[in-house]
Design a protein around this motif. Structure first.
Motif, mmCIF file in Angstrom:
data_model
loop_
_atom_site.group_PDB
_atom_site.id
_atom_site.type_symbol
_atom_site.label_atom_id
_atom_site.label_comp_id
_atom_site.label_asym_id
_atom_site.label_seq_id
_atom_site.Cartn_x
_atom_site.Cartn_y
_atom_site.Cartn_z
ATOM 1 N N VAL A 122 -5.008 6.567 14.351
ATOM 2 C CA VAL A 122 -5.515 6.320 15.700
ATOM 3 C C VAL A 122 -5.051 4.937 16.153
ATOM 4 N N ASP A 123 -4.235 4.904 17.195
ATOM 5 C CA ASP A 123 -3.775 3.636 17.774
ATOM 6 C C ASP A 123 -4.820 3.174 18.778
ATOM 7 N N CYS A 124 -5.501 2.072 18.455
ATOM 8 C CA CYS A 124 -6.633 1.596 19.259
ATOM 9 C C CYS A 124 -6.191 0.612 20.330
ATOM 10 N N PRO A 125 -6.975 0.500 21.400
ATOM 11 C CA PRO A 125 -6.753 -0.595 22.352
ATOM 12 C C PRO A 125 -7.071 -1.932 21.687
ATOM 13 N N ALA A 126 -6.564 -3.004 22.246
ATOM 14 C CA ALA A 126 -6.835 -4.325 21.690
ATOM 15 C C ALA A 126 -8.240 -4.807 22.049
ATOM 16 N N LEU A 127 -8.819 -4.270 23.096
ATOM 17 C CA LEU A 127 -10.144 -4.693 23.521
ATOM 18 C C LEU A 127 -11.229 -3.924 22.779
ATOM 19 N N MET B 30 0.842 -1.190 0.000
ATOM 20 C CA MET B 30 0.000 0.000 0.000
ATOM 21 C C MET B 30 0.879 1.242 0.000
ATOM 22 N N GLY B 31 0.768 2.079 -1.007
ATOM 23 C CA GLY B 31 1.564 3.293 -1.096
ATOM 24 C C GLY B 31 0.826 4.479 -0.524
ATOM 25 N N TYR B 32 1.578 5.529 -0.187
ATOM 26 C CA TYR B 32 0.921 6.666 0.449
ATOM 27 C C TYR B 32 -0.022 7.362 -0.499
ATOM 28 N N THR B 33 0.160 7.215 -1.797
ATOM 29 C CA THR B 33 -0.736 7.856 -2.748
ATOM 30 C C THR B 33 -2.102 7.190 -2.786
ATOM 31 N N ASP B 34 -2.260 6.035 -2.123
ATOM 32 C CA ASP B 34 -3.551 5.361 -2.077
ATOM 33 C C ASP B 34 -4.504 6.047 -1.107
ATOM 34 N N PHE B 35 -3.981 6.888 -0.216
ATOM 35 C CA PHE B 35 -4.822 7.528 0.776
ATOM 36 C C PHE B 35 -5.463 8.797 0.219
ATOM 37 N N ALA B 36 -6.621 9.122 0.726
ATOM 38 C CA ALA B 36 -7.234 10.421 0.433
ATOM 39 C C ALA B 36 -6.744 11.415 1.478
ATOM 40 N N MET B 37 -6.570 12.655 1.070
ATOM 41 C CA MET B 37 -6.065 13.661 1.985
ATOM 42 C C MET B 37 -7.061 13.906 3.130
ATOM 43 N N GLY B 38 -6.517 14.117 4.305
ATOM 44 C CA GLY B 38 -7.341 14.345 5.478
ATOM 45 C C GLY B 38 -7.991 13.080 5.991
ATOM 46 N N LYS B 39 -7.418 11.942 5.715
ATOM 47 C CA LYS B 39 -8.032 10.667 6.074
ATOM 48 C C LYS B 39 -7.662 10.246 7.494
ATOM 49 N N THR B 40 -8.651 9.752 8.224
ATOM 50 C CA THR B 40 -8.426 9.210 9.556
ATOM 51 C C THR B 40 -8.421 7.694 9.464
ATOM 52 N N ILE B 41 -7.330 7.077 9.917
ATOM 53 C CA ILE B 41 -7.157 5.635 9.811
ATOM 54 C C ILE B 41 -6.960 5.056 11.212
ATOM 55 N N ALA B 42 -7.810 4.114 11.571
ATOM 56 C CA ALA B 42 -7.675 3.430 12.861
ATOM 57 C C ALA B 42 -6.867 2.157 12.675
ATOM 58 N N LEU B 43 -5.818 2.005 13.451
ATOM 59 C CA LEU B 43 -5.051 0.760 13.460
ATOM 60 C C LEU B 43 -5.642 -0.121 14.532
ATOM 61 N N PHE B 44 -6.245 -1.211 14.088
ATOM 62 C CA PHE B 44 -7.101 -1.973 14.990
ATOM 63 C C PHE B 44 -6.932 -3.465 14.794
ATOM 64 N N ASN B 45 -6.816 -4.157 15.903
ATOM 65 C CA ASN B 45 -6.917 -5.610 15.938
ATOM 66 C C ASN B 45 -7.338 -5.981 17.346
ATOM 67 N N GLN B 46 -8.344 -6.822 17.474
ATOM 68 C CA GLN B 46 -8.835 -7.201 18.790
ATOM 69 C C GLN B 46 -7.842 -8.078 19.546
ATOM 70 N N LYS B 47 -6.832 -8.561 18.856
ATOM 71 C CA LYS B 47 -5.810 -9.392 19.480
ATOM 72 C C LYS B 47 -4.597 -8.528 19.810
ATOM 73 N N GLY B 48 -4.072 -8.650 21.005
ATOM 74 C CA GLY B 48 -2.903 -7.885 21.398
ATOM 75 C C GLY B 48 -1.611 -8.526 20.912
ATOM 76 N N GLY B 49 -0.541 -7.744 20.898
ATOM 77 C CA GLY B 49 0.776 -8.272 20.567
ATOM 78 C C GLY B 49 1.002 -8.587 19.112
ATOM 79 N N VAL B 50 0.246 -7.936 18.217
ATOM 80 C CA VAL B 50 0.367 -8.232 16.787
ATOM 81 C C VAL B 50 1.209 -7.196 16.035
ATOM 82 N N GLY B 51 1.736 -6.211 16.752
ATOM 83 C CA GLY B 51 2.547 -5.180 16.108
ATOM 84 C C GLY B 51 1.756 -3.957 15.693
ATOM 85 N N LYS B 52 0.619 -3.746 16.333
ATOM 86 C CA LYS B 52 -0.248 -2.615 15.989
ATOM 87 C C LYS B 52 0.441 -1.274 16.230
#
Length: 213
Positions: free
Chosen positions: A129-134, A1-23
């Protein structure tokens, strides 16, 4: 995924319900990479462990104003932003533990984060946005504030099981709270192309995502 794939002003949540995955590692490194491309990037640390805050070189113990104060004490987002050589951060620390209970007392409780970030969104190319695992109210706030989610998936045997649960959560949020939420993509973490396990997980994730699309 390249940075040009994003739309400007985009909010992206990094999310996985499992902890310890490198989020958090993915979040911090993505921020630094985009910043190196001269793009305006803000990390909003919503994980009470505060690892994104520390990873960006901020002392999380004394960092204030922070995410807690922005969400629960109505401190404006622009006052909670801390500048670093690698990108901007709204930091957090252990004060954020248990914040879901307090958020539950607010009006529009699922949208407190989205409303708080609205005044600064146009000042950035990307808000990560760095999300909690829960899956809790704080996480739902992140998913409601996001335009899309980026899912770090560890190359391990149970990766698909966790991914299936996560996609169920995304569908629920789309159906009830944020109908425009998109899946930005999946990042395979702790990948070692020399091992059969990593190759098998990568192929299985690709197949699973095609079926889920």
């Amino acid at each position: 995924m390249g940075y040009t794939d994003f739309a400007m002003g985009k909010t992206i949540a990094l999310f996985n319900q499992k902890g310890g995955v490198g989020k958090t590692t993915t979040c911090v490194n993505l921020c630094c990479a985009l910043h190196d491309l001269a793009l305006r990037v803000l990390i909003v640390d919503c994980d009470p462990q505060g690892h994104s805050t520390s990873g960006m070189g901020i002392n999380k113990v004394n960092a204030a104003p922070n995410t807690y104060q922005m969400l629960l004490e109505d401190v404006p987002a622009e006052k909670a932003i801390h500048k670093t050589p690698y990108g901007d951060v709204i930091p957090c620390n252990k004060d954020l533990f248990g914040s879901g209970l307090l958020l539950g007392e607010k009006e529009r409780r699922e949208f407190v984060l989205r409303d708080a970030l609205a005044p600064v969104k146009s000042a950035y190319d990307y808000i990560l946005v760095d999300c909690p695992a829960l899956l809790e109210l704080l996480t739902l706030n992140a998913l409601c504030a996001a335009d899309s989610i980026l899912v770090p998936v560890q190359c391990e045997y149970l990766a698909l099981e966790g991914l299936s649960e996560l996609m169920g959560t995304v569908k629920m949020v789309r159906r009830t709270l944020n109908p425009t939420l998109e899946l930005e993509g999946v990042v395979l973490t702790m990948y070692d192309g020399r091992t059969n396990l990593s190759l098998q997980v990568a192929n299985a994730v690709k197949k699973h995502m095609k079926q889920s699309a």
